[in-house]
Every structure is written in C-alpha cells, then in structure tokens.
Scaffold this active site. Sequence first.
Site, PDB file in Angstrom:
ATOM      1  N   GLU A   1       0.829  -1.203   0.000  1.00 17.52           N
ATOM      2  CA  GLU A   1       0.000   0.000   0.000  1.00 17.52           C
ATOM      3  C   GLU A   1       0.870   1.262   0.000  1.00 17.52           C
ATOM      4  OE1 GLU A   1      -2.843  -0.247   3.192  1.00 17.52           O
ATOM      5  OE2 GLU A   1      -3.944  -1.884   2.230  1.00 17.52           O
TER       6      GLU A   1
ATOM      7  N   GLU B   1      -5.325  -8.615   0.775  1.00 17.38           N
ATOM      8  CA  GLU B   1      -5.907  -8.598   2.116  1.00 17.38           C
ATOM      9  C   GLU B   1      -7.408  -8.443   1.924  1.00 17.38           C
ATOM     10  OE1 GLU B   1      -4.265  -5.386   4.372  1.00 17.38           O
ATOM     11  OE2 GLU B   1      -2.229  -6.225   4.418  1.00 17.38           O
TER      12      GLU B   1
END
Length: 557
Positions: free
Chosen positions: A122, A281
Amino acid sequence: MQLITRLLLLLCAAGFPLLLFFRADAGEVGVCYGRNGDNLMDPASVVRLLKKNGITMVRVYDTDQAVLSAMANTGIKLVVALPNEMLASAAADPRWAVQWAKSNVKPYYPATDIRGVTVGNEVFQQANGLTPQLVPAMKNVQAALAGRGLADAIKVTTPIAFDALKASSFPPSKGEFRDDIAQSVMSPMLDFLEQTGSYLMVNIYPYKAYASTNDAMDINYALFRPNAGVVDGGSGFTYHNLFDAQLDTVYYAMDAVRSSGNRTVETMLTGRRKVPAKHGEHSWCTYCDGVENSKTYTNNLIKHVVSGGASTASYSPLDAAVGTPYRPNDDISVYIFELFNENEKSSAEESNYGLFYPNGQPVYQVDFMAGGAPSPSPARSSWCVANSAAGDARLQAALDWACGHGADCSAIQPGKTCYQPNTKLAHASYAFNDYYQRKGRTSGTCDFAGAASIVYQQPAGSCDPNAGSWCVANAAVGDSRLQAALDYACGHGADCSAIQPGARCFNPDTKLAHASYAFNDYYQRNGRSDQSCDFGGAGSVVHQAQKIGNCVLRSRA
C-alpha cells in the site's frame, strides 16, 4: 488500425479463439500471517495450525528466517515481502536487489514453496513519498530473481489499497485509478506485470464500502446471501455480491489505463489487460460489526471462491459458476486478513481482524474446505498432452496461457531439467500437464481449445522435475481427519492392499503410518502435483526418502 486488422486476421487463422474461451477454475483461499504481537505462537506451531485447518496458501510481510524455515517441505504456498522501508534501496541499486534475493529467497527455495514477492505494501497510502520508486524497485527485484533462475516460479507484484481508485468509481464499469497515479505509475506497473506474467495484488475491505452507504446497501448483497442484485447501467451486468463488484471495479480501472510501452497482442485486440487481480488482504471487520457477520462473510467468501466465482444471474453462495461478470474466465484468489489477533497493532480495530486468538483458538469457526472433502479426481491416473495437429502457433499461445495461469514452467526454461527436447510440442505437453495436475485433473482443465487431450498411460519420455519427492501424512490434523483422507485416497486410485492386516506394510498399525502410505501411493500415481498431496491439509510433500517401519515408500508410479 490497418496493423490491428492484419494482426486480427493472422491470429484468427492461428487459433486466436483459444485466448478468448479458456474457462476459469476454482480459486484459492489463503491467509495473511502477520506477527505484530508479543504473545503469538512460534512458527512451527503456526504451521501445525495451518495444516490442521487445511490452509495451504499464506502471505507474510517479510522474509523472517524462522518462518521461512518452518514452512519448508510443508506444501504451503508462500508469498514473501520486501517491506516499504527497503523499497528505496531496491529501487536505487540493482546490486542491492540481487543481494536481497540471494539472502532472503534463494536459500529457502524450493524446499519452502515461495510463489511470489510483494514489493512494498500500500505504498500510495502508507509511504506516498516512495511512489516514484515503486516500479523501479519491482523491476530490480524481478531482475534479481531472473538472474537466479526464479523468474517463472516466483512472481513479483505489489499490493495497492482500494483507495488507489477514484471515489467516483461506481458502478464497476466506471472504475478508474486516481489521476495522480493512473498514467505515471499504474501504466508502467501494469505493463511490467503483463510482460512478466504476474498479477496485481489489491487489498479490499468490503465492510468499509458497506458502512459508507449508511444502510443504503442491502446487507445480504454484502454477505453473499440471496438478494435482488445491483445493475451496472454502463455494462448491463447484474451484480449479486459486493465482492465481485469491487473486483470488477479494479479490472475496469486497469483496462482504462493507457499502456506506456509495448502491449501484448491480446491486449491490443481485446482492449483488456492480461493481468489478473488477486485480493492481497480481504476481511470483514469483526471489531466493527461483530462475530456473527464476520463468520457469515468469511465462510460464504470461501464457498464463493473455491466454487470458481459468482453467477451473473440468480446467486447462491454455493453456485459453481466462474470468475466475475466482467472477467468470467479469470480465476479468483484471496488472502484473508488475517491469521491472528495481534496485540501490537495501532488500533483496536486493526488488532481484532484475526481468525484465531494468539493461542490458536478460533475467534469463530471457519471451514477452509467449504464443506467438502479433498477435491475429487478421476480414479484412473491420467496426463494431459499437447496435440501436434494444433500447430506451433496455437501450441505457443496455449503454452503462454498455461504458464501465466498457474502452471509452473520453470523446469522448461533454458538449461533446466525439462528444457530438452526443445520443441513446442514437448514444452506445451509439460505445461499443459502441470496445469492439469495442479487443477486436480478436473473437467475442462485439459482442453486448451482443442490443443490438448487426456491420456491414461504416462507418455513415453515425459519429464518429471518432482522425481524424488514423497507425500506424507501430517500428524497434527488428528486421527479423524487422517482416516477421512485415507478413505478418500484408497477409494480414488491409491492401492492400499499393502496396509491391510497381514500385508507387508500393515505395521506399524497407526493412522499416521497407513495414511502416509496411501497418500504417497495416490501422489505418485497422480503426477506428483501439489494438488495430489493436499488432502485438505492432511498431507505434505517432502524431498527425502521415507521409510515407515520396514516399509519403504515408493518414489514413482
């Protein structure tokens, strides 16, 4: 335009339809294994927990030596990470990336089944200042793996957060990446992933999307329960769950990005990038919404993924359809966030996403096998071979597809075990069979638009890079699961006559010994693929000869 027309005519003549009609197969579900806690189980105990629950795919956030060593010879497929704090070094110096690969990947592979490396996590959100260095770092790590002969076996990717897309990305057909990254970062990144046969990893938390609607969204739509569906006015597709809608939003955003360099022919002709998206995720928020909805979501998610995806018509969590409405031919893979509740996370919400408490007790019951036994396979041993009549052009296209969709083609690279004979037919047969065996020899996995067929005798001269491997039972799953898997193996092709009372391998008369014999016999008869030594987590592959009592486990069919 004239060039595109010529390419289209050429590829249609060469069998281009096979690029359009491959069918997706059942997806895979894994877990994220983080270690931000001071009371977690040791790695060896974690492996036993994973095996007990039939979890065969794991994402970790570093390359911790104890974790990678514990995962060796377990059959668990692992994605490791180069963390954000190392990204600048990897981007700045290819030699640094080479040393990282030598120290953190090469010593463990192939005993530890490393399938991917995530470069950063991220980055746009957690380390925005490193954004310009992300793609260079990915390229340097990939080059370092290629230099070690690992580029085909281990893919390089990066996980992006869902907020890398514009807030206006609704419905899915309006999906777009943010303007600050679309062309400057995502374009070269997607080109790189396409050229290296890799995938884009996306972290998606559906509860956040549900909660942001202030109850305007039907909770049944979010939890994979029957509902009226949501129509995308732009595409005409009807979505019956939030999962598919969010995944297709990513796919539409990918296809909206202009290429920054050379495109594959398929992308030029179809307008769709040949880059799968995987959920790096994915989880419902237990802390936010309670255990019951988390339990419902997670179990329905697993059923949805392992069945192959959602229907575009009426939906039930048990539908055995494939893909998503926009990408019906793409496999779906998900890493559930996460394995444990971790007490050193930054917030109470972050600390309570776990499927298990730190001592291994479940937060709620999850069935990673989606209510099933080990995947059924044909009772007879079988192999998938290439059809020489298809011609080299169609064989090459199908070979590329197989290698890009789950087949491990590292053994047919120059200088490797199965490179010779260096012919399209031999290489295609290897790749087709590897794909077929990994998919459990299920219906439709040995077709390749007519470029392959199933045979029931091992082809003469076929190369097996897994020769010298055995399948053994995992004591941690307990006698009841061993007995169920033993019954399955003996009933689906394994010759279990040697473990009957009075026979040569009856002693020691234990579930573990008998299961190891049956699992290995099944494994050797069924191509020695990962799939044929799984048994819902009750079996694992080892690379040392096995002897149980006076009985030596055989190493070939």
